[in-house]
Design a protein around this motif. Structure first.
Motif, PDB file in Angstrom:
ATOM      1  N   LEU A  78       2.073 -13.763 -19.608  1.00  0.00           N
ATOM      2  CA  LEU A  78       1.997 -13.811 -21.105  1.00  0.00           C
ATOM      3  C   LEU A  78       0.545 -13.587 -21.376  1.00  0.00           C
ATOM      4  N   CYS A  79       0.510 -12.702 -22.587  1.00  0.00           N
ATOM      5  CA  CYS A  79      -0.903 -12.280 -22.949  1.00  0.00           C
ATOM      6  C   CYS A  79      -0.678 -11.812 -24.404  1.00  0.00           C
ATOM      7  N   GLU A  80      -1.872 -11.422 -25.013  1.00  0.00           N
ATOM      8  CA  GLU A  80      -1.995 -10.658 -26.124  1.00  0.00           C
ATOM      9  C   GLU A  80      -1.835  -9.061 -25.659  1.00  0.00           C
ATOM     10  N   GLU A  81      -1.004  -8.483 -26.837  1.00  0.00           N
ATOM     11  CA  GLU A  81      -0.585  -7.130 -26.436  1.00  0.00           C
ATOM     12  C   GLU A  81      -1.749  -6.335 -25.941  1.00  0.00           C
ATOM     13  N   LYS A  82      -2.903  -6.312 -26.725  1.00  0.00           N
ATOM     14  CA  LYS A  82      -4.019  -5.474 -26.489  1.00  0.00           C
ATOM     15  C   LYS A  82      -4.633  -5.579 -24.945  1.00  0.00           C
ATOM     16  N   HIS A  83      -4.339  -6.787 -24.321  1.00  0.00           N
ATOM     17  CA  HIS A  83      -4.597  -6.770 -22.790  1.00  0.00           C
ATOM     18  C   HIS A  83      -3.981  -6.172 -22.018  1.00  0.00           C
ATOM     19  N   ILE A  84      -2.980  -5.508 -22.469  1.00  0.00           N
ATOM     20  CA  ILE A  84      -1.988  -4.695 -21.554  1.00  0.00           C
ATOM     21  C   ILE A  84      -2.957  -3.621 -20.932  1.00  0.00           C
ATOM     22  N   THR A  85      -3.729  -2.839 -21.899  1.00  0.00           N
ATOM     23  CA  THR A  85      -4.426  -1.817 -21.294  1.00  0.00           C
ATOM     24  C   THR A  85      -5.800  -2.319 -21.571  1.00  0.00           C
ATOM     25  N   GLY A  86      -6.178  -3.624 -21.283  1.00  0.00           N
ATOM     26  CA  GLY A  86      -7.471  -4.234 -21.259  1.00  0.00           C
ATOM     27  C   GLY A  86      -7.915  -5.388 -20.192  1.00  0.00           C
ATOM     28  N   ASP A  87      -8.028  -6.491 -20.387  1.00  0.00           N
ATOM     29  CA  ASP A  87      -8.279  -7.495 -19.283  1.00  0.00           C
ATOM     30  C   ASP A  87      -7.102  -7.787 -18.286  1.00  0.00           C
ATOM     31  N   ALA A  88      -5.900  -7.342 -18.784  1.00  0.00           N
ATOM     32  CA  ALA A  88      -4.770  -7.602 -17.967  1.00  0.00           C
ATOM     33  C   ALA A  88      -4.054  -6.499 -17.284  1.00  0.00           C
ATOM     34  N   ALA A  89      -4.975  -5.415 -17.430  1.00  0.00           N
ATOM     35  CA  ALA A  89      -4.389  -3.835 -16.866  1.00  0.00           C
ATOM     36  C   ALA A  89      -4.319  -3.943 -15.400  1.00  0.00           C
ATOM     37  N   ASP A  90      -5.396  -4.338 -14.883  1.00  0.00           N
ATOM     38  CA  ASP A  90      -5.331  -4.198 -13.171  1.00  0.00           C
ATOM     39  C   ASP A  90      -4.402  -5.501 -12.765  1.00  0.00           C
ATOM     40  N   ILE A  91      -4.338  -6.452 -13.525  1.00  0.00           N
ATOM     41  CA  ILE A  91      -3.477  -7.567 -13.067  1.00  0.00           C
ATOM     42  C   ILE A  91      -1.976  -7.093 -13.020  1.00  0.00           C
ATOM     43  N   ILE A  92      -1.658  -6.401 -14.156  1.00  0.00           N
ATOM     44  CA  ILE A  92      -0.192  -6.030 -14.226  1.00  0.00           C
ATOM     45  C   ILE A  92       0.261  -5.059 -13.207  1.00  0.00           C
ATOM     46  N   VAL A  93      -0.652  -4.361 -12.712  1.00  0.00           N
ATOM     47  CA  VAL A  93      -0.328  -3.301 -11.448  1.00  0.00           C
ATOM     48  C   VAL A  93      -0.504  -3.888 -10.245  1.00  0.00           C
ATOM     49  N   MET A  94      -1.187  -5.268  -9.968  1.00  0.00           N
ATOM     50  CA  MET A  94      -1.316  -5.943  -8.766  1.00  0.00           C
ATOM     51  C   MET A  94       0.089  -6.947  -8.715  1.00  0.00           C
ATOM     52  N   CYS A  95       0.736  -7.300 -10.026  1.00  0.00           N
ATOM     53  CA  CYS A  95       2.080  -7.987  -9.985  1.00  0.00           C
ATOM     54  C   CYS A  95       3.158  -7.304  -9.724  1.00  0.00           C
ATOM     55  N   GLY A  96       3.388  -6.082 -10.253  1.00  0.00           N
ATOM     56  CA  GLY A  96       4.265  -5.189  -9.698  1.00  0.00           C
ATOM     57  C   GLY A  96       5.209  -5.591 -11.063  1.00  0.00           C
ATOM     58  N   GLU A  97       6.772  -5.401 -10.766  1.00  0.00           N
ATOM     59  CA  GLU A  97       7.683  -5.373 -11.713  1.00  0.00           C
ATOM     60  C   GLU A  97       8.242  -6.795 -12.106  1.00  0.00           C
ATOM     61  N   ILE A  98       7.293  -7.583 -13.203  1.00  0.00           N
ATOM     62  CA  ILE A  98       7.469  -8.841 -13.449  1.00  0.00           C
ATOM     63  C   ILE A  98       7.847  -8.800 -14.991  1.00  0.00           C
ATOM     64  N   PRO A  99       8.372  -9.955 -15.720  1.00  0.00           N
ATOM     65  CA  PRO A  99       8.281  -9.751 -16.907  1.00  0.00           C
ATOM     66  C   PRO A  99       7.045 -10.208 -17.727  1.00  0.00           C
ATOM     67  N   ILE A 100       6.560  -9.186 -18.574  1.00  0.00           N
ATOM     68  CA  ILE A 100       5.222  -9.350 -19.276  1.00  0.00           C
ATOM     69  C   ILE A 100       5.708  -9.731 -20.957  1.00  0.00           C
TER      70      ILE A 100
END
Length: 287
Positions: A78-100
């Motif tokens: 769960l994050c602010e939309e801006k973090h998808i390409t910001g602070d959470a970008a590498d985390i999203i890649v590490m997590c793989g295919e989970i709901p965001i």
């Protein structure tokens, strides 16, 4: 291919179509799936009956990275939309295919009840329960947290344990859950770095694993924390107690040692987290 800047280092992240499909824009509090972040209590997340199916919440990119690196399994972000390409970008890649789940800051605050730390939360699976024997197998210094219920103190004790060479943490069932959201945040992810488990048996059972026990308490028989015999013990369990009343009389009476921290200026004691940090440093294994 999308260019993302993280901590002043330019990296390229390929976001697969399946990952893009997993991003869900939240526009209301009733969006399916977000209840794990908003409406479930800590007890419901923990799932006491089947702990291996329980969930906990890690907050802030730094803490989430520590958890992922330690092998914890993500469930949703769960994050602010801006973090998808910001602070959470590498985390999203590490997590793989989970709901965001993404949304505006004001909406996320209404979901969680407070302002998010750097705008990112991650729901993660609880690890399988571990035995005391497994956690303590190669340990020289462990801490037993007895009936400490303040989440801030739990997080601070874990952070000191990780920093000051404590090999494992045991908690009595009357203590606060280390994977409580605030405890995790205060520990800065240290709860993922030190092996820990619940201790349902009497503390004295640690004798069977070769440990001597030292209760941190002020009594007539207390030795100074720099006692040479105490410091030389090859396997030592440091017992710290509840914030207000301290350790129970029976716990103190059963301990091999009772130790105190020398004080100045007529101060009689320290907060349990501060006292634990002093004890960890003074009694660290130097073999």
């Amino acid at each position: 291919m999308q260019k993302v800047k993280i901590k002043s280092v330019n990296i390229f992240i390929i976001i697969r179509e399946t990952q893009l499909m997993s991003v869900q824009k939240i526009t209301s509090l009733s969006h399916p799936g977000v209840e794990i972040f908003s409406s479930m209590t800590e007890a419901q997340l923990r799932n006491r009956l089947e702990q291996e199916k329980g969930i906990f919440i890690a907050e802030s990119p730094k803490v989430i990275r520590v958890a992922l690196s330690a092998g914890y399994k993500p469930v949703a972000i769960l994050c602010e939309e801006k973090h998808i390409t910001g602070d959470a970008a590498d985390i999203i890649v590490m997590c793989g295919e989970i709901p965001i789940y993404v949304g505006e800051r004001t909406l996320l605050m209404s979901l969680t009840g407070y302002q998010l730390t750097r705008g990112v939360l991650c729901a993660m699976r609880r690890p399988r329960p571990r035995s005391v024997e497994e956690v303590c197998r190669s340990a020289h210094r462990i801490v037993v947290i007895d009936s400490v219920v303040d989440t801030t103190n739990i997080g601070a004790i874990f952070r000191s344990a990780a920093a000051l060479g404590v090999d494992a943490v045991l908690l009595t069932p009357t203590s606060c859950d280390p994977l409580n959201r605030r405890a995790v945040r205060v520990s800065m992810g240290s709860v993922f770095l030190v092996p820990w488990t619940w201790m349902n048996a009497p503390i004295n059972d640690l004798h069977q694993l070769g440990f001597k026990t030292v209760a941190m308490a002020l009594t007539e028989n207390s030795v100074s924390i720099d006692d040479t015999h105490l410091m030389a013990e090859p396997r030592l369990a440091i017992i710290v107690g509840t914030e207000g009343d301290g350790l129970a009389h029976e716990v103190i009476g059963d301990a091999d040692y009772v130790a105190r921290i020398p004080m100045s200026n007529q101060v009689d004691s320290l907060n349990v987290a501060a006292a634990a940090a002093v004890a960890f440093w003074q009694l660290r294994w130097q073999g």
